[in-house]
Design a protein around this motif. Structure first.
Motif, PDB file in Angstrom:
ATOM      1  N   LYS A  22       0.850  -1.208   0.000  1.00 31.81           N
ATOM      2  CA  LYS A  22       0.000   0.000   0.000  1.00 31.81           C
ATOM      3  C   LYS A  22       0.883   1.255   0.000  1.00 31.81           C
ATOM      4  CE  LYS A  22      -0.609   1.224   4.824  1.00 31.81           C
ATOM      5  NZ  LYS A  22       0.231   2.423   4.663  1.00 31.81           N
ATOM      6  N   PRO A  23       0.389   2.365  -0.614  1.00 32.85           N
ATOM      7  CA  PRO A  23       1.155   3.616  -0.558  1.00 32.85           C
ATOM      8  C   PRO A  23       1.411   4.007   0.901  1.00 32.85           C
ATOM      9  CG  PRO A  23      -0.730   3.813  -2.035  1.00 32.85           C
ATOM     10  CD  PRO A  23      -0.877   2.492  -1.347  1.00 32.85           C
ATOM     11  N   ALA A  24       2.607   4.529   1.174  1.00 27.37           N
ATOM     12  CA  ALA A  24       3.020   4.766   2.558  1.00 27.37           C
ATOM     13  C   ALA A  24       2.179   5.840   3.260  1.00 27.37           C
ATOM     14  CB  ALA A  24       4.491   5.166   2.596  1.00 27.37           C
ATOM     15  N   ASN A  25       1.604   6.765   2.468  1.00 25.53           N
ATOM     16  CA  ASN A  25       0.916   7.881   3.118  1.00 25.53           C
ATOM     17  C   ASN A  25      -0.569   7.636   3.394  1.00 25.53           C
ATOM     18  OD1 ASN A  25       0.265   7.831   0.472  1.00 25.53           O
ATOM     19  ND2 ASN A  25       0.858   9.935  -0.001  1.00 25.53           N
ATOM     20  N   ILE A  26      -1.051   6.409   3.206  1.00 29.09           N
ATOM     21  CA  ILE A  26      -2.440   6.142   3.597  1.00 29.09           C
ATOM     22  C   ILE A  26      -2.450   5.176   4.780  1.00 29.09           C
ATOM     23  CG2 ILE A  26      -3.402   6.596   1.291  1.00 29.09           C
ATOM     24  CD1 ILE A  26      -3.703   3.612   0.907  1.00 29.09           C
ATOM     25  N   ILE A  27      -3.451   5.348   5.640  1.00 26.88           N
ATOM     26  CA  ILE A  27      -3.517   4.586   6.892  1.00 26.88           C
ATOM     27  C   ILE A  27      -3.771   3.102   6.592  1.00 26.88           C
ATOM     28  CG2 ILE A  27      -6.000   5.024   7.243  1.00 26.88           C
ATOM     29  CD1 ILE A  27      -5.433   5.241  10.255  1.00 26.88           C
ATOM     30  N   ASP A  28      -3.066   2.247   7.317  1.00 24.84           N
ATOM     31  CA  ASP A  28      -3.268   0.807   7.152  1.00 24.84           C
ATOM     32  C   ASP A  28      -4.613   0.422   7.777  1.00 24.84           C
ATOM     33  OD1 ASP A  28      -2.569  -1.847   6.468  1.00 24.84           O
ATOM     34  OD2 ASP A  28      -1.996  -2.243   8.540  1.00 24.84           O
ATOM     35  N   SER A  29      -5.309  -0.504   7.140  1.00 31.42           N
ATOM     36  CA  SER A  29      -6.616  -0.886   7.679  1.00 31.42           C
ATOM     37  C   SER A  29      -6.806  -2.396   7.632  1.00 31.42           C
ATOM     38  CB  SER A  29      -7.734  -0.187   6.888  1.00 31.42           C
ATOM     39  OG  SER A  29      -7.582  -0.465   5.510  1.00 31.42           O
ATOM     40  N   ASN A  30      -7.672  -2.865   8.529  1.00 29.60           N
ATOM     41  CA  ASN A  30      -8.032  -4.287   8.547  1.00 29.60           C
ATOM     42  C   ASN A  30      -9.380  -4.453   7.876  1.00 29.60           C
ATOM     43  OD1 ASN A  30      -5.802  -4.520  10.264  1.00 29.60           O
ATOM     44  ND2 ASN A  30      -7.076  -4.334  12.094  1.00 29.60           N
ATOM     45  N   GLN A  31      -9.466  -5.423   6.985  1.00 28.16           N
ATOM     46  CA  GLN A  31     -10.747  -5.749   6.368  1.00 28.16           C
ATOM     47  C   GLN A  31     -11.151  -7.139   6.881  1.00 28.16           C
ATOM     48  OE1 GLN A  31      -8.867  -2.797   4.995  1.00 28.16           O
ATOM     49  NE2 GLN A  31      -7.943  -4.613   4.095  1.00 28.16           N
ATOM     50  N   TYR A  32     -12.425  -7.319   7.111  1.00 28.57           N
ATOM     51  CA  TYR A  32     -12.888  -8.618   7.598  1.00 28.57           C
ATOM     52  C   TYR A  32     -13.891  -9.220   6.627  1.00 28.57           C
ATOM     53  CZ  TYR A  32     -10.696  -7.049  11.905  1.00 28.57           C
ATOM     54  OH  TYR A  32      -9.781  -6.598  12.825  1.00 28.57           O
ATOM     55  N   VAL A  33     -13.785 -10.539   6.501  1.00 27.53           N
ATOM     56  CA  VAL A  33     -14.677 -11.246   5.594  1.00 27.53           C
ATOM     57  C   VAL A  33     -15.352 -12.382   6.347  1.00 27.53           C
ATOM     58  CG1 VAL A  33     -14.704 -12.836   3.627  1.00 27.53           C
ATOM     59  CG2 VAL A  33     -13.465 -10.667   3.448  1.00 27.53           C
ATOM     60  N   VAL A  34     -16.665 -12.502   6.186  1.00 27.39           N
ATOM     61  CA  VAL A  34     -17.370 -13.677   6.689  1.00 27.39           C
ATOM     62  C   VAL A  34     -17.786 -14.504   5.482  1.00 27.39           C
ATOM     63  CG1 VAL A  34     -19.456 -14.546   7.804  1.00 27.39           C
ATOM     64  CG2 VAL A  34     -18.179 -12.688   8.856  1.00 27.39           C
ATOM     65  N   ARG A  35     -17.388 -15.765   5.495  1.00 27.42           N
ATOM     66  CA  ARG A  35     -17.677 -16.655   4.372  1.00 27.42           C
ATOM     67  C   ARG A  35     -18.626 -17.744   4.835  1.00 27.42           C
ATOM     68  NH1 ARG A  35     -18.813 -18.236  -0.425  1.00 27.42           N
ATOM     69  NH2 ARG A  35     -17.494 -19.757  -1.477  1.00 27.42           N
ATOM     70  N   THR A  36     -19.812 -17.821   4.207  1.00 31.35           N
ATOM     71  CA  THR A  36     -20.720 -18.938   4.480  1.00 31.35           C
ATOM     72  C   THR A  36     -20.730 -19.815   3.220  1.00 31.35           C
ATOM     73  OG1 THR A  36     -22.608 -17.661   3.681  1.00 31.35           O
ATOM     74  CG2 THR A  36     -22.149 -17.553   6.043  1.00 31.35           C
ATOM     75  N   THR A  37     -21.595 -20.802   3.173  1.00 36.40           N
ATOM     76  CA  THR A  37     -21.555 -21.756   2.053  1.00 36.40           C
ATOM     77  C   THR A  37     -21.602 -21.071   0.692  1.00 36.40           C
ATOM     78  OG1 THR A  37     -22.887 -23.118   3.520  1.00 36.40           O
ATOM     79  CG2 THR A  37     -22.534 -23.959   1.295  1.00 36.40           C
ATOM     80  N   SER A 124     -29.832  -6.428  11.300  1.00 35.21           N
ATOM     81  CA  SER A 124     -29.070  -7.667  11.160  1.00 35.21           C
ATOM     82  C   SER A 124     -28.728  -7.909   9.695  1.00 35.21           C
ATOM     83  CB  SER A 124     -29.874  -8.852  11.709  1.00 35.21           C
ATOM     84  OG  SER A 124     -31.015  -9.055  10.891  1.00 35.21           O
ATOM     85  N   ILE A 125     -27.763  -8.788   9.482  1.00 37.03           N
ATOM     86  CA  ILE A 125     -27.430  -9.225   8.130  1.00 37.03           C
ATOM     87  C   ILE A 125     -27.552 -10.746   8.122  1.00 37.03           C
ATOM     88  CG2 ILE A 125     -25.629  -9.386   6.354  1.00 37.03           C
ATOM     89  CD1 ILE A 125     -24.354  -6.854   7.512  1.00 37.03           C
ATOM     90  N   LYS A 126     -28.360 -11.255   7.184  1.00 41.44           N
ATOM     91  CA  LYS A 126     -28.501 -12.705   7.087  1.00 41.44           C
ATOM     92  C   LYS A 126     -27.653 -13.216   5.928  1.00 41.44           C
ATOM     93  CE  LYS A 126     -33.127 -12.894   9.038  1.00 41.44           C
ATOM     94  NZ  LYS A 126     -33.405 -11.421   9.042  1.00 41.44           N
ATOM     95  N   LEU A 127     -26.832 -14.218   6.240  1.00 41.36           N
ATOM     96  CA  LEU A 127     -25.998 -14.863   5.207  1.00 41.36           C
ATOM     97  C   LEU A 127     -26.268 -16.349   5.296  1.00 41.36           C
ATOM     98  CD1 LEU A 127     -22.511 -13.227   5.892  1.00 41.36           C
ATOM     99  CD2 LEU A 127     -24.018 -12.674   3.991  1.00 41.36           C
ATOM    100  N   ASP A 128     -26.872 -16.915   4.256  1.00 39.58           N
ATOM    101  CA  ASP A 128     -27.328 -18.303   4.359  1.00 39.58           C
ATOM    102  C   ASP A 128     -28.050 -18.473   5.698  1.00 39.58           C
ATOM    103  OD1 ASP A 128     -26.459 -19.116   1.789  1.00 39.58           O
ATOM    104  OD2 ASP A 128     -24.395 -19.269   2.521  1.00 39.58           O
ATOM    105  N   SER A 129     -27.603 -19.416   6.552  1.00 42.62           N
ATOM    106  CA  SER A 129     -28.347 -19.606   7.808  1.00 42.62           C
ATOM    107  C   SER A 129     -27.781 -18.769   8.961  1.00 42.62           C
ATOM    108  CB  SER A 129     -28.328 -21.087   8.191  1.00 42.62           C
ATOM    109  OG  SER A 129     -26.985 -21.500   8.332  1.00 42.62           O
ATOM    110  N   LEU A 130     -26.753 -17.996   8.670  1.00 44.67           N
ATOM    111  CA  LEU A 130     -26.114 -17.205   9.719  1.00 44.67           C
ATOM    112  C   LEU A 130     -26.786 -15.838   9.858  1.00 44.67           C
ATOM    113  CD1 LEU A 130     -23.569 -16.907  11.632  1.00 44.67           C
ATOM    114  CD2 LEU A 130     -22.425 -15.851   9.665  1.00 44.67           C
ATOM    115  N   GLU A 131     -26.950 -15.400  11.118  1.00 45.96           N
ATOM    116  CA  GLU A 131     -27.492 -14.054  11.313  1.00 45.96           C
ATOM    117  C   GLU A 131     -26.532 -13.221  12.151  1.00 45.96           C
ATOM    118  OE1 GLU A 131     -31.657 -13.813  12.013  1.00 45.96           O
ATOM    119  OE2 GLU A 131     -31.550 -11.725  12.716  1.00 45.96           O
ATOM    120  N   LEU A 132     -26.086 -12.110  11.568  1.00 44.69           N
ATOM    121  CA  LEU A 132     -25.153 -11.225  12.259  1.00 44.69           C
ATOM    122  C   LEU A 132     -25.912 -10.010  12.769  1.00 44.69           C
ATOM    123  CD1 LEU A 132     -22.405 -11.386   9.491  1.00 44.69           C
ATOM    124  CD2 LEU A 132     -22.315 -12.536  11.701  1.00 44.69           C
TER     125      LEU A 132
END
Ligand SMILES: [Fe+2]
Ligand SMILES: [Fe+2]
Lengths: 242, 202
Positions: A22-37, A124-132
């Motif tokens: 990543k370019p040095a002058n932008i803030i580092d960030s964490n991205q998260y992914v939830v994977r269902t079927t 909430s967010i429903k992904l297949d049978s998962l509910e967040l």
């Protein structure tokens, strides 16, 4: 882009970050992914600079057409300025984001993606049978702000709460809470505007069963460090710029 | 943003600014025509030849204003198209990088469809832009034509004015201002055409 699997059960949680290119002058960030079927949710997918490495990283876990959901905790560019690019890549996707930011976020380009506005009280967010669960975190730091709680994996994706500004090669989990405090203090004092909002959030979050607190910058908190973080945050004066 | 895109944005934006100057001048002509009509009316027989000319000038000014109004609407569309093309080209370039980075990834191949679509959308935009530029150039040509006609009329007006006795000076001033205005319109529109013409065929 570094990938770390942080939960493996009937579904998976993967953390992406520490992008060495990543370019040095932008803030580092964490991205998260939830994977269902059959589906895949990207949380705070990042700035436009991050789109290509992020997309390539996700393709290790899911095909493009199964990236069905995006979530933006708030409207910041480091969170979601890549929206216009996802919008052109995904054919069948939804963006879950605070209702009050809809007119603003659409500036990034949101034509084919469906904007699903999250009302102030959450949802909430429903992904297949998962509910967040979408947990309100208003004024932490954005006036319309949500976190994502997975009661099954016991993970709380906490946006900018718990964030730390750190070198690109630092570990993904906090290993020594006391020494981590210095890396978080200024960020929380300066970016978080409201002690009242902070108190309301802590009260709400203390009731959740959390194994991992997963912020958008810096390191994740695991086990007892989650409680340590909540206690530390509870005692911190924020909104120091005025 | 690369230089090609930058200059495309500048070219399209400059049309609007050049044309707003054209609009002001066209309104001046129309005013000059009204003025001339009043003088010619007072001059009566001495300015007989001048009267139809004033109507003609007025007509020409009106047509120019209408034409420029149309072109402005079109220029705005062209600007939106430029923004779109910029976005689509940006997306295509990033999709290409993502596809390369994803080589060897389990689902890397699934990036092919979005990449192809992005390419097609980008090329659509480029083709549309060229078509629209060609159309705009022909509209600008029509304005140039009006400006040239106005200069011919101004020359005729001068001749007619010379027969108008004591009204000679004021009618000549009218002819002068029409000529000057037509000149300005001609120059401004010419600049628009030059700015756009490089996008017509390359
Ligand atoms: Fe933020
Ligand atoms: Fe952030």
């Amino acid at each position: 882009m570094k990938m770390t699997k942080i939960y493996e059960g009937s579904h998976q949680w993967i953390m992406f970050g520490r992008d060495q290119n990543k370019p040095a002058n932008i803030i580092d960030s964490n991205q998260y992914v939830v994977r269902t079927t059959n589906r895949c949710l990207l949380m705070d997918p990042g700035g436009s600079e991050l789109f290509a490495p992020m997309m390539a990283a996700v393709l290790h876990h899911a095909p493009v057409e199964q990236i069905t959901d995006l979530f933006a905790s708030h409207q910041d560019p480091d969170v979601i300025s890549s929206l216009g690019l996802w919008d052109q890549a995904l054919t069948n996707a939804k963006l879950h984001a605070p209702a009050i930011w809809e007119g603003f976020l659409r500036h990034f380009g949101c034509d084919s993606i469906e904007y699903v506005p999250i009302p102030d009280h959450g949802g909430s967010i429903k992904l297949d049978s998962l509910e967040l669960e979408l947990i309100p975190a208003h004024y932490l730091h954005s006036s319309g702000n949500f976190h994502v709680y997975d009661p099954q994996a016991k993970i709380l994706m906490s946006g900018d709460v718990g964030a730390a500004l750190e070198p690109i090669d630092s570990p993904v989990f906090v290993d020594d809470f006391d020494s981590h405090i210095d890396k978080m203090r200024y960020f929380h004092q300066r970016w978080m505007p409201s002690n009242q909002a902070k108190r309301a959030w802590i009260e709400r979050v203390r009731k959740l069963d959390i194994d991992i607190l997963a912020p958008q910058h810096g390191r994740m908190f695991k086990g007892d460090d989650v409680k340590r973080f909540l206690d530390w945050f509870d005692g911190l004066q924020v909104g120091i710029a005025v | 943003m690369n230089n090609q895109t930058k200059s495309q944005f500048v070219a399209v934006a400059s049309i609007t600014s050049e044309l707003s100057a054209v609009m002001v001048v066209a309104k001046e002509i129309s005013l000059a025509a009204a003025n001339a009509k009043a003088i010619a009316f007072r001059a009566g027989d001495k300015a007989k030849g001048f009267q139809p000319i004033t109507d003609f000038i007025n007509e020409l000014a009106k047509e120019t204003i209408d034409l420029v109004t149309d072109i402005n609407v079109y220029a705005l569309l062209l600007y939106r198209l430029t923004v779109n093309e910029y976005r689509r080209t940006g997306a295509y370039n990033r999709f290409e990088i993502a596809t390369k980075l994803a080589e060897g990834a389990l689902y890397g191949a699934s990036m092919q469809a979005p990449l192809e679509n992005a390419r097609a959308r980008m090329q659509d935009c480029q083709r549309q832009f060229k078509r629209d530029v060609a159309h705009l150039l022909s509209q600008l040509e029509a304005v140039m034509h009006h400006a040239r006609a106005a200069r011919v009329i101004a020359a005729n007006s001068r001749i007619e004015a010379s027969q108008a006795g004591e009204y000679l000076q004021s009618l000549q001033a009218v002819a002068e201002s029409v000529d000057k205005a037509a000149h300005t319109i001609h120059d401004n529109v010419q600049r628009c055409r030059v700015a756009l013409s490089i996008y017509r065929s390359n």
